[in-house]
Design an enzyme around this catalytic site. Structure first.
Site, PDB file in Angstrom:
ATOM      1  N   GLU A  78      28.232  30.646  35.262  1.00  0.00           N
ATOM      2  CA  GLU A  78      29.675  30.420  35.518  1.00  0.00           C
ATOM      3  C   GLU A  78      30.283  29.616  34.352  1.00  0.00           C
ATOM      4  O   GLU A  78      31.348  29.961  33.830  1.00  0.00           O
ATOM      5  CB  GLU A  78      29.806  29.674  36.845  1.00  0.00           C
ATOM      6  CG  GLU A  78      31.175  29.150  37.217  1.00  0.00           C
ATOM      7  CD  GLU A  78      31.110  28.317  38.508  1.00  0.00           C
ATOM      8  OE1 GLU A  78      30.553  28.793  39.512  1.00  0.00           O
ATOM      9  OE2 GLU A  78      31.627  27.181  38.515  1.00  0.00           O
ATOM     10  N   GLY A 123      29.576  18.041  58.172  1.00  0.00           N
ATOM     11  CA  GLY A 123      30.363  17.850  56.935  1.00  0.00           C
ATOM     12  C   GLY A 123      31.587  18.742  56.970  1.00  0.00           C
ATOM     13  O   GLY A 123      31.496  19.932  56.675  1.00  0.00           O
ATOM     14  N   SER A 179      28.069  30.026  47.236  1.00  0.00           N
ATOM     15  CA  SER A 179      29.064  30.160  46.170  1.00  0.00           C
ATOM     16  C   SER A 179      30.287  30.928  46.631  1.00  0.00           C
ATOM     17  O   SER A 179      30.203  31.797  47.490  1.00  0.00           O
ATOM     18  CB  SER A 179      28.457  30.874  44.962  1.00  0.00           C
ATOM     19  OG  SER A 179      29.466  31.032  43.977  1.00  0.00           O
ATOM     20  N   LYS A 207      20.991  29.025  42.448  1.00  0.00           N
ATOM     21  CA  LYS A 207      22.411  28.624  42.484  1.00  0.00           C
ATOM     22  C   LYS A 207      22.769  27.829  41.228  1.00  0.00           C
ATOM     23  O   LYS A 207      23.857  27.993  40.660  1.00  0.00           O
ATOM     24  CB  LYS A 207      22.705  27.801  43.748  1.00  0.00           C
ATOM     25  CG  LYS A 207      24.145  27.237  43.799  1.00  0.00           C
ATOM     26  CD  LYS A 207      25.176  28.340  43.728  1.00  0.00           C
ATOM     27  CE  LYS A 207      26.611  27.961  43.998  1.00  0.00           C
ATOM     28  NZ  LYS A 207      27.186  26.784  43.473  1.00  0.00           N
ATOM     29  N   ASN A 231      25.327  21.613  46.551  1.00  0.00           N
ATOM     30  CA  ASN A 231      24.751  21.892  45.230  1.00  0.00           C
ATOM     31  C   ASN A 231      23.701  20.834  44.891  1.00  0.00           C
ATOM     32  O   ASN A 231      23.861  20.050  43.957  1.00  0.00           O
ATOM     33  CB  ASN A 231      25.846  21.881  44.160  1.00  0.00           C
ATOM     34  CG  ASN A 231      26.485  23.248  43.987  1.00  0.00           C
ATOM     35  OD1 ASN A 231      25.850  24.274  44.219  1.00  0.00           O
ATOM     36  ND2 ASN A 231      27.739  23.258  43.584  1.00  0.00           N
ATOM     37  N   ALA A 276      25.843  16.146  47.314  1.00  0.00           N
ATOM     38  CA  ALA A 276      24.447  16.161  46.851  1.00  0.00           C
ATOM     39  C   ALA A 276      24.010  14.752  46.464  1.00  0.00           C
ATOM     40  O   ALA A 276      24.822  13.940  46.043  1.00  0.00           O
ATOM     41  CB  ALA A 276      24.314  17.087  45.649  1.00  0.00           C
ATOM     42  N   HIS A 287      23.217  30.247  38.538  1.00  0.00           N
ATOM     43  CA  HIS A 287      24.528  30.892  38.769  1.00  0.00           C
ATOM     44  C   HIS A 287      25.633  30.019  38.163  1.00  0.00           C
ATOM     45  O   HIS A 287      26.530  30.505  37.475  1.00  0.00           O
ATOM     46  CB  HIS A 287      24.745  31.084  40.273  1.00  0.00           C
ATOM     47  CG  HIS A 287      26.175  31.342  40.666  1.00  0.00           C
ATOM     48  ND1 HIS A 287      27.130  30.346  40.715  1.00  0.00           N
ATOM     49  CD2 HIS A 287      26.826  32.486  41.005  1.00  0.00           C
ATOM     50  CE1 HIS A 287      28.293  30.865  41.060  1.00  0.00           C
ATOM     51  NE2 HIS A 287      28.137  32.161  41.248  1.00  0.00           N
ATOM     52  N   ASN A 288      25.564  28.731  38.453  1.00  0.00           N
ATOM     53  CA  ASN A 288      26.614  27.838  37.951  1.00  0.00           C
ATOM     54  C   ASN A 288      26.584  27.737  36.431  1.00  0.00           C
ATOM     55  O   ASN A 288      27.629  27.656  35.784  1.00  0.00           O
ATOM     56  CB  ASN A 288      26.477  26.441  38.576  1.00  0.00           C
ATOM     57  CG  ASN A 288      27.049  26.403  39.974  1.00  0.00           C
ATOM     58  OD1 ASN A 288      27.084  27.421  40.656  1.00  0.00           O
ATOM     59  ND2 ASN A 288      27.496  25.248  40.411  1.00  0.00           N
TER      60      ASN A 288
HETATM   61  C1  6PG Z   1      30.644  28.062  43.293  1.00  0.00           C
HETATM   62  C2  6PG Z   1      30.892  26.978  42.267  1.00  0.00           C
HETATM   63  C3  6PG Z   1      30.843  25.615  42.837  1.00  0.00           C
HETATM   64  C4  6PG Z   1      30.993  24.522  41.782  1.00  0.00           C
HETATM   65  C5  6PG Z   1      32.358  24.376  41.254  1.00  0.00           C
HETATM   66  C6  6PG Z   1      32.576  23.155  40.366  1.00  0.00           C
HETATM   67  O1  6PG Z   1      29.703  28.800  43.062  1.00  0.00           O
HETATM   68  O2  6PG Z   1      31.373  28.155  44.273  1.00  0.00           O
HETATM   69  O3  6PG Z   1      29.915  27.080  41.275  1.00  0.00           O
HETATM   70  O4  6PG Z   1      29.605  25.477  43.469  1.00  0.00           O
HETATM   71  O5  6PG Z   1      30.627  23.337  42.353  1.00  0.00           O
HETATM   72  O6  6PG Z   1      32.737  25.514  40.572  1.00  0.00           O
HETATM   73  O7  6PG Z   1      31.698  23.076  39.306  1.00  0.00           O
HETATM   74  P1  6PG Z   1      31.988  22.077  38.080  1.00  0.00           P
HETATM   75  O8  6PG Z   1      32.783  20.911  38.636  1.00  0.00           O
HETATM   76  O9  6PG Z   1      30.684  21.645  37.567  1.00  0.00           O
HETATM   77  O10 6PG Z   1      32.814  22.852  37.110  1.00  0.00           O
END
Ligand code: 6PG
Length: 478
Positions: free
Chosen positions: A195, A14, A133, A188, A107, A81, A191-192
């Site tokens: 985020e 990929g 991440s 993860k 993800n 994914a 984590h998101n």
């Molecule tokens: C990371 C981010 C990443 C995520 C994007 C987009 O840890 O590098 O979390 O994995 O996919 O930030 O997320 P969204 O499109 O849902 O905002």
């Protein structure tokens, strides 16, 4: 032909930018990487540009890729994914032998990873689902990595993963084994979710400063820069300051030209769904997901803005004091968000029988990833000194910080409400804090209502837990 010898340490499938950057990162650390992409032209392009002059080996088919790998074979993939992962696995399995290792760095939904881990385990293959991440830059210079799955694979990937991972300020790699099955992808996902929450509270502060206090982009830029050298010091505060400094061609702030309709790929939503499934009040992160949905309803909001009225005037009085308060409100809400995030992890660990190390998770998140911040050092310390910590709120540092921030936090919510500025995450965080520290919530009335209309029964404060009562509420008799 050099390609026929099993010489590569690891394969990466990929070649979108994350995949390419991980390969270059591995090559920088002395690992021999074999690269494959379904569309071969992208591989050729990579080999003749970014990977030119490196030790990266190109493979033009999956059998070719498998043939150049040392055993046990380690194959990592960075593909979309969902079904693409299952299709790739199906193609790879006949080419592999027992003990080979597959690593999904996308993800993926943790339940998919649990399933794949079990299915491939039954075939003798070791499956890893790893959170990666840090975006493009993280992949190239050092991401945070959250591997979980079949623990037998960990000794075979540990060196590569810890070498390419970001290093925290004390030199520790931001990568450690998370746990069995889908644990890595679950962490993860959390984590998101965090985020999403961090981004939302920052956006609410920006909204209040811009529309509630009439601040210019320059003023907000300076404010975020200042915050970035205090307790809020973090990647997301830093990039917010950077963003506010960027001008469009005509010299006006570019961010004001960006359409206010948020996108999302689903990990925040999954976090919210998981919290509902597990019965964890993950209010801040869920509000952050809903705030994105509301923003996406742009056309409807435009129509509503024409007819629905808010407060008459928006006072800019007390601006300086409020900006100072906002820093504390953000810090307090951030504590709530992480406290809720770790509550979710604790419940997930119980449900899925993972032995999560919360201090190690906080440690992994200290550098490389999107939520990296100085704040995570404190979480690491809190769980290190008490691994059984009931809630982050109970740690003395966080408890005292909340106590200190709370008057400012309340003033910010009042100011936002009076000005008609929506602050769903900042205010739901405060409600959660007030709810969590409340010894007697009004759920006694709720239970009585349930018993009134549905004979759902209730427990009594003057009887042991587990004894249930029903009353004839309509006839005023107990
Ligand atoms: C990371 C981010 C990443 C995520 C994007 C987009 O840890 O590098 O979390 O994995 O996919 O930030 O997320 P969204 O499109 O849902 O905002």
């Amino acid at each position: 032909m050099v390609e026929n010898k099993a010489q590569a340490d690891i394969a990466l499938i990929g070649l979108a930018v994350m995949g390419q950057n991980l390969i270059l990162n591995m090559a920088d650390h002395g690992f021999s990487v074999a690269a494959y992409n379904r569309t071969v032209s992208r591989l050729d392009e990579f080999l003749s540009s970014a990977a030119k002059g490196t030790s990266v080996i190109g493979a033009r088919s999956l059998p070719e890729l498998v043939a150049v790998l040392k055993k046990p074979r380690r194959i990592m993939f960075m593909v979309k994914a969902g079904t693409a992962v299952d299709e790739l696995i199906q193609e790879l399995v006949p080419l592999l032998e027992a003990g080979d290792i597959l690593i999904d760095g996308g993800n993926s939904l943790f339940t998919d990873t649990q399933r794949r881990c079990a299915e491939l385990g039954a075939k003798g293959l070791l499956y890893i689902g790893s959170g990666v991440s840090g975006g493009e830059e993280g992949a190239r210079r050092g991401p945070a990595l959250m591997p979980g799955g079949d623990a037998r694979a960990w000794p075979y990937i540990k060196d590569i993963f810890q070498a390419i991972a970001a290093k925290a300020s004390d030199g520790e790699p931001c990568c450690d084994w998370v746990g069995q099955g889908g644990a890595g992808h679950y962490v993860k996902m959390a984590h998101n979710g965090i985020e999403y929450g961090d981004m939302q509270i920052i956006c609410e502060a920006y909204h209040l400063m811009r529309d509630g206090l009439g601040m210019s982009s320059e003023e907000m830029q300076q404010t975020f820069s200042r915050w970035n050298s205090g307790p809020l010091d973090s990647y997301l505060i830093g990039i917010t300051a950077d963003i506010l400094a960027v001008k469009d061609a005509d010299g006006s702030p570019l961010v004001e030209r960006v359409l206010d309709a948020a996108g999302q790929k689903g990990t925040g939503k999954w976090t919210g769904i998981s919290s509902l499934d597990l019965g964890v009040p993950l209010t801040l992160i869920s509000e952050a997901v809903y705030a994105r949905y509301l923003s996406a309803q742009k056309e409807e909001r435009l129509r509503a803005a024409e007819v629905l009225k808010g407060p008459e005037s928006r006072s800019e009085a007390g601006r300086e004091g409020l900006v100072t308060d906002l820093e504390q409100a953000l810090l307090a809400a951030k504590i709530v968000s992480y406290a809720q995030g770790f509550m979710l992890l604790r419940e997930a660990a119980r449900e899925y029988k993972w032995e999560l190390d919360y201090s190690a998770i906080a440690s992994i998140w200290r550098a490389g990833c999107i939520i990296r911040s100085v704040f995570l050092n404190k979480i690491k310390e809190a769980y290190l000194s008490n691994p059984d910590l009931l809630n982050l709120f109970m740690d003395s540092f966080f408890r005292e910080t909340l106590e200190k921030c709370q008057p400012a936090w309340r003033r910010v919510i009042v100011a936002a409400v009076q000005r008609g500025i929506p602050v769903p995450a900042l205010s739901s965080a405060l409600s959660f804090y007030d709810g969590y520290r409340c010894a007697r919530l009004p759920a006694n009335l709720l239970q009585a209502q349930r018993d009134y209309f549905g004979a759902h029964t209730y427990e009594r404060v003057d009887r042991p837990r587990g004894e249930f009562f029903h009353s004839d509420w309509s006839n005023k008799g107990a």
